[in-house]
Design an enzyme around this catalytic site. Structure first.
Site, PDB file in Angstrom:
ATOM      1  N   LYS A  22       0.752  -1.339  -0.117  1.00 18.97           N
ATOM      2  CA  LYS A  22       0.053   0.135  -0.015  1.00 18.97           C
ATOM      3  C   LYS A  22       0.895   1.201  -0.009  1.00 18.97           C
ATOM      4  CE  LYS A  22      -3.309  -0.043   3.075  1.00 18.97           C
ATOM      5  NZ  LYS A  22      -4.700   0.057   2.834  1.00 18.97           N
ATOM      6  N   ARG A  91      -2.940   3.104   8.849  1.00 15.93           N
ATOM      7  CA  ARG A  91      -3.428   1.853   8.207  1.00 15.93           C
ATOM      8  C   ARG A  91      -2.276   0.786   7.943  1.00 15.93           C
ATOM      9  NH1 ARG A  91      -8.241   3.120   5.059  1.00 15.93           N
ATOM     10  NH2 ARG A  91      -8.418   5.550   4.903  1.00 15.93           N
ATOM     11  N   GLY A 100      -7.671  -7.079   5.628  1.00 18.01           N
ATOM     12  CA  GLY A 100      -8.543  -6.986   6.904  1.00 18.01           C
ATOM     13  C   GLY A 100      -7.910  -7.971   8.055  1.00 18.01           C
ATOM     14  N   MET A 102      -4.883  -7.007   9.787  1.00 17.64           N
ATOM     15  CA  MET A 102      -4.162  -6.296  10.933  1.00 17.64           C
ATOM     16  C   MET A 102      -5.084  -4.915  10.874  1.00 17.64           C
ATOM     17  SD  MET A 102      -0.488  -6.794   9.531  1.00 17.64           S
ATOM     18  CE  MET A 102      -0.820  -6.670   7.832  1.00 17.64           C
ATOM     19  N   ARG A 335      -3.415  -0.819  -6.175  1.00 21.41           N
ATOM     20  CA  ARG A 335      -2.429  -1.996  -6.478  1.00 21.41           C
ATOM     21  C   ARG A 335      -2.778  -2.829  -7.676  1.00 21.41           C
ATOM     22  NH1 ARG A 335      -5.165  -5.456  -1.363  1.00 21.41           N
ATOM     23  NH2 ARG A 335      -7.284  -5.202  -2.466  1.00 21.41           N
ATOM     24  N   HIS A 450       0.925 -43.016  -0.501  1.00 21.45           N
ATOM     25  CA  HIS A 450       0.759 -43.689  -1.812  1.00 21.45           C
ATOM     26  C   HIS A 450      -0.514 -43.348  -2.277  1.00 21.45           C
ATOM     27  CE1 HIS A 450      -0.575 -47.390  -3.840  1.00 21.45           C
ATOM     28  NE2 HIS A 450       0.510 -47.405  -4.254  1.00 21.45           N
ATOM     29  N   SER A 777      18.741 -39.261 -12.131  1.00 25.01           N
ATOM     30  CA  SER A 777      17.641 -38.685 -11.929  1.00 25.01           C
ATOM     31  C   SER A 777      17.279 -38.624 -10.294  1.00 25.01           C
ATOM     32  CB  SER A 777      16.458 -39.357 -12.398  1.00 25.01           C
ATOM     33  OG  SER A 777      15.107 -39.133 -12.180  1.00 25.01           O
ATOM     34  N   CYS A 845      12.460 -36.860 -10.842  1.00 30.29           N
ATOM     35  CA  CYS A 845      11.361 -37.390 -11.152  1.00 30.29           C
ATOM     36  C   CYS A 845      10.822 -37.728  -9.896  1.00 30.29           C
ATOM     37  CB  CYS A 845      11.559 -39.050 -11.950  1.00 30.29           C
ATOM     38  SG  CYS A 845      12.504 -39.890 -10.627  1.00 30.29           S
ATOM     39  N   TYR A 865      16.033 -31.836 -17.263  1.00 27.28           N
ATOM     40  CA  TYR A 865      14.673 -32.044 -17.407  1.00 27.28           C
ATOM     41  C   TYR A 865      13.997 -32.278 -15.957  1.00 27.28           C
ATOM     42  CZ  TYR A 865      15.311 -36.987 -16.669  1.00 27.28           C
ATOM     43  OH  TYR A 865      15.630 -38.166 -16.153  1.00 27.28           O
TER      44      TYR A 865
HETATM   45  C1  PEP Z   1      11.413 -40.592  -5.455  1.00 23.75           C
HETATM   46  O1  PEP Z   1      11.867 -41.252  -4.394  1.00 23.75           O
HETATM   47  O2  PEP Z   1      11.587 -39.472  -5.696  1.00 23.75           O
HETATM   48  C2  PEP Z   1      10.828 -41.315  -6.610  1.00 23.75           C
HETATM   49  C3  PEP Z   1      10.525 -40.900  -7.784  1.00 23.75           C
HETATM   50  O3  PEP Z   1      10.548 -42.557  -6.493  1.00 23.75           O
HETATM   51  P1  PEP Z   1       9.790 -43.272  -5.499  1.00 23.75           P
HETATM   52  O4  PEP Z   1       8.362 -42.174  -5.424  1.00 23.75           O
HETATM   53  O5  PEP Z   1       8.981 -44.332  -6.406  1.00 23.75           O
HETATM   54  O6  PEP Z   1      10.199 -43.786  -4.539  1.00 23.75           O
END
Ligand code: PEP
Ligand code: MG
Length: 893
Positions: A22, A91, A100, A102, A335, A450, A777, A845, A865
């Site tokens: 602000k 303010r 709102g 603070m 803003r 999982h 990876s 990954c 990647y």
């Molecule tokens: C990891 O551990 O980041 C992975 C990609 O393998 P997982 O989740 O299958 O253990």
């Protein structure tokens, strides 16, 4: 000594860290010459110093005096002087807008003496007493901590005594009496008089704004918005202007474009004869802004000009607050305005078309989180209350009948029913059920449990860790906190974006953006899709990080390719051993001799080969990183407790096959900490034939693809390596298998062998590992688990809420990469790895591969990647582009 106070004329919009959003924007407007009431801003640095010591820092009082004096000189009036008093508003205004959350105190400077001066200057005695009673009330509650209920009750009594409904029914005399009553309340409950020294009022109000940074609601808001706890707020002290001086005054809010849709045109509301807080309080209905054109044509025209100027200046949608005091327009705030995800894309693209910003800037103006929001189906509005809430683990909206096990999920789905799989927690055995369900609901586990990981991978909606639910799988029902029983077959609605569960069916709205990405809807007939298309394609041009997908099946691979994946960064193979094939794994584990083991493996080979062939076909020409088996073997065997019971019963009944062999194997494989046990590369050393089988299946699948005229690019990835020697042994055997397939087939099988870096030891010894590995990876799920020592399946539902509340972290490290710890290890591994092998290919990954903030880190650390679930591929493409163009845009939070 630092400078703690800035006149509005001394700042600019780029100083938001110091002056708050602000303050920075008030300064910008002042410098632009727009009509801003004069004032000054006390910095966030002063607030931090105050919060650290509990007292105003040295020098602050003197600086406030100096700036107040300048303000008084410029207006020719003194704070709280008896005739024609200068009044100020105090303010809060933090770096990020916290609406709102603070404190604000208006009309500072009114006292028993100056109230008469205000009446004389305004010619409105009622206004003067109404302002004074508001000050005592606001000051009493926010600064002196008096319960607001006392003031509300006194106001109610006053109206009752007079026999009126609204505040407007009270005249000057009533308000004078009410002010006296309010001052009594202050004396009774704060143990002090309402201060009659204007400067004391000011100093106390400033301290109160500082302290309000730490109120519970402000903390809660920051946690929800991921705003750091240590920023502090600035304080803006600004000359009061009055929108409640009669019909030629008023107050309003306005947007330079529609913040809901992004459509061009001015939007807003106006309330004649009112102060700003009256608009928020909703005590009277506001008028649409265009009505101001009739009521006050000159002020309206000026407002329109200013809004055009502001949009041209900020090159973005601006929202503003204004007040008209006796036909004179004053700008109280502007803003870069908040907007919906759809509006963000439309506005960025429209501004680029209008030539106000370039394509890189348009890319900076939208976020991966906004794109993700546009990709989820969602529920329409509902009045219903949820029956449970949990972790919003995989976004989306799913409606279906409740089922309690995988087999029923498959069966009902095949009969055409939409089902929601409800489990305490899931395990690899539930995969079939997860595939067939619209959504998943669990009572345990967090965002990397999982259920959550698999649901996100499959694009299924998931709420997990709904701990208030008691799930009774045997009785096929669950019970909510208030005792409602939901039985198998009952319909529920699961909102994975909000983490809420509803009884019954809510309406679902599908996402046109997903239809566009998957090629079912052209972009050119809808301005939102056109905007998404242009911006994401620009991101692809700019991004340095490539985006691959985590895909385990040919169907996932197909979808990932449609969504723009440039290969598969992680093909987990465990599901290929489940379902019907589980008996073959059982046979392998139970094999008494080499011959029996060979038999079991021979039966698995054609099945695996067919799986890989289809995946390589879908991803023809692109890399496919296939991870050899990772989970501990017991996951493929029956549950130990259930089997023990079954064996006992079978023995008692004298049945033929008591399954004692199986139970012995289960006992033999049982481990206290299976995630730290016989899994990953360790399986490759203990049961080398298993990896041999998988490598052979990959090689033969590649040969089949070559023979079919394809271009397979398989990469073989070894999980959970901690030492170079482990990899050498397993890679050596893999090369031998590849060589024999090449010799048998006469086809030179193209391949790479690399490893996951998912243990701290692997990161620390990456240089040695890279002498064997052609690629790394980063498995950031396991790496986070092992660096922190947090069980990824347990902690998010248990103590993470406390850690988040206590500020140990602002986001779960399983969701957003922990730069300091896990990130440092990644950095080490990148440098050591590349030093040993300059052309080492580097990717990630873990779940973080699809997280916007983490993608920025992976870009910075120099990975090649990121790999994420297919559904998140467009988000990752966008964020890879954003990381490449940098983010210098003013934050609009
Ligand atoms: C990891 O551990 O980041 C992975 C990609 O393998 P997982 O989740 O299958 O253990
Ligand atoms: Mg792992």
């Amino acid at each position: 000594m630092p400078k703690y106070v800035y006149d509005f004329a001394e700042g600019n919009r780029f100083m938001a860290d110091l002056l708050g959003g602000k303050g920075a924007n008030l300064a910008e407007m002042s410098v632009m010459g727009l009509p801003v009431p004069p004032g000054f801003t006390i910095t966030t640095e002063a607030c931090r110093a105050y919060l650290a010591t509990g007292a105003a820092p040295d020098g602050l009082a003197a600086e406030v005096s100096e700036h107040l004096h300048r303000l008084e000189l410029s207006l020719g009036r003194k704070l709280g002087q008896v005739d024609e008093p200068l009044l100020v508003a105090v303010r809060s205004g933090a770096r990020f807008s916290m609406p709102g959350m603070m404190d604000t105190v208006l009309d500072i400077g009114l006292t028993d003496d100056s109230v008469a001066g205000l009446a004389a200057w305004s010619g409105d005695e009622r206004l003067a007493w109404d302002s004074y009673r508001r000050l005592v009330q606001m000051f009493g509650t926010t600064v002196l901590g008096v319960d607001a209920g006392y003031f509300a009750a006194a106001l109610r009594d006053a109206k009752q005594a007079k026999g009126v409904d609204g505040d407007l029914g009270l005249d000057a005399g009533d308000l004078r009496a009410l002010t006296a009553r309010f001052k009594d309340i202050v004396r009774e409950h704060a143990g002090r008089e309402f201060p009659q020294d204007p400067r004391e009022q000011l100093d106390l109000a400033i301290a109160s704004v500082f302290s309000s940074w730490h109120t519970d609601r402000a903390r809660t808001y920051r946690r929800a918005e991921h705003i750091p706890d240590d920023l502090g707020t600035a304080v803006n002290v600004c000359a009061m202007v009055f929108g409640n001086l009669g019909d030629d005054s008023g107050t309003g809010v306005a947007f330079t474009r529609d913040p809901a849709t992004g459509a061009p045109g001015v939007y807003g509301d106006y309330l004649p004869n009112a102060q700003g807080e009256d608009v928020v309080a909703g005590i009277r209905n506001t008028l649409p802004l265009h009505r101001l054109a009739d009521l006050q044509p000159r002020a309206y025209q000026q407002l329109m000009d200013i809004m055009r100027t502001l949009e041209g200046h900020y090159h973005d949608l601006c929202d503003i607050e204004f007040t008209i005091e006796r036909r004179k327009l004053w700008m109280l705030q502007t803003r870069v305005g908040k907007r919906t995800a759809a509006a963000a894309f439309r506005i960025a693209d429209a501004l680029r078309e209008e030539g106000l910003i370039d394509a890189d800037e348009a890319l900076r103006r939208v976020t991966g989180a906004q794109l993700a929001q546009l990709m989820f189906p969602r529920f329409g509005d509902t009045e219903r209350a949820p029956i449970a809430t949990g972790v919003a683990a995989s976004p989306g909206a799913a409606v279906g009948e409740v089922v309690f096990d995988s087999a029923t999920a498959v069966q009902r789905a095949e009969q055409g029913a939409a089902v929601i799989l409800v489990r305490r927690e899931t395990n690899p055995d539930d995969l079939d059920g997860l595939i067939h369900a619209r959504g998943v609901l669990t009572s345990r586990g967090g965002k990397t449990s999982h259920a959550a990981v698999v649901a996100r991978g499959l694009g299924r909606t998931c709420v997990c860790g709904a701990e208030s639910l008691t799930i009774d799988t045997e009785a096929r029902r669950f019970t909510t906190a208030d005792g409602t029983i939901v039985a198998e077959g009952d319909v529920i609605s699961v909102d994975g974006t909000a983490g809420a569960v509803y009884l019954g069916e809510l309406d679902v709205v599908p996402s046109p953006v997903v239809d566009y990405f998957e090629g079912r809807r052209p972009a050119d007939r809808d301005d939102l899709l056109r905007a998404v298309d242009r911006i994401v394609r620009h991101a692809d041009r700019r991004g340095r990080l490539e985006v691959r997908a985590n895909a385990d099946t040919a169907e996932d691979a197909h979808r990932a390719r449609l969504l723009g994946a440039k290969g598969i960064g992680l093909c987990r193979t465990e599901h290929m051993f489940l379902g019907d094939r589980r008996v073959l794994v059982e046979r392998l584990i139970l094999a008494a001799d080499d011959a029996a083991r060979k038999d079991a493996l021979a039966a698995l080979l054609p099945l695996q080969r067919a799986d890989f062939t289809r995946i390589l076909e879908e991803m023809d020409g692109l890399p496919v990183t296939i991870r050899l088996l990772d989970p501990p073997l017991h996951e493929f065997l029956p549950d130990r407790t259930q089997l023990t019971a079954r064996v006992a019963v079978a023995k008692a009944l004298g049945q033929g096959d008591t399954q004692e062999d199986l139970l012995r194997a289960v006992d033999r494989l049982h481990e206290q900490n299976p995630m730290l046990g016989t899994r990953g590369v360790r399986l490759g050393l203990v049961i080398p034939e298993l990896y041999d089988l998988q490598v052979r299946a990959i090689a033969e699948a590649a040969v089949a693809r070559v023979r079919a005229g394809g271009t397979p690019r398989a990469e073989i990835m070894i999980p959970l390596v901690g030492d170079a020697r482990e990899l050498e042994i397993v890679a050596g055997r893999a090369r031998a298998v590849l060589a024999s397939v090449a010799a048998e087939s006469g086809v030179d099988v193209p391949h790479e062998i690399g490893t996951m870096i998912e243990l701290p030891r692997a990161a620390l010894t990456a240089g040695r590992i890279a002498t064997t590995a052609r690629f790394f990876s980063f498995g950031t799920n396991d790496l986070t688990q092992t660096v922190w020592g947090f069980s990824r399946d347990d902690v998010e539902g248990s103590f993470f809420p406390v850690y988040l509340a206590e500020g140990v972290f602002t986001a779960s490290p399983f969701e957003t990469i922990d730069r300091e710890g896990v990130g440092t290890l990644i950095d080490i591994a990148v440098h050591e790895g590349r030093a040993a092998r300059p052309d080492l290919e580097l990717g990630v990954c873990g779940e973080h591969g699809g997280d916007p903030a983490s993608i920025r880190f992976f870009h910075e650390v120099g990975l090649d990647y990121v790999s994420c679930s297919p559904f998140r591929v467009p988000v990752a493409r966008l964020e890879a582009g954003r990381a490449a163009v940098g983010n210098t845009a003013v934050d609009s939070r």
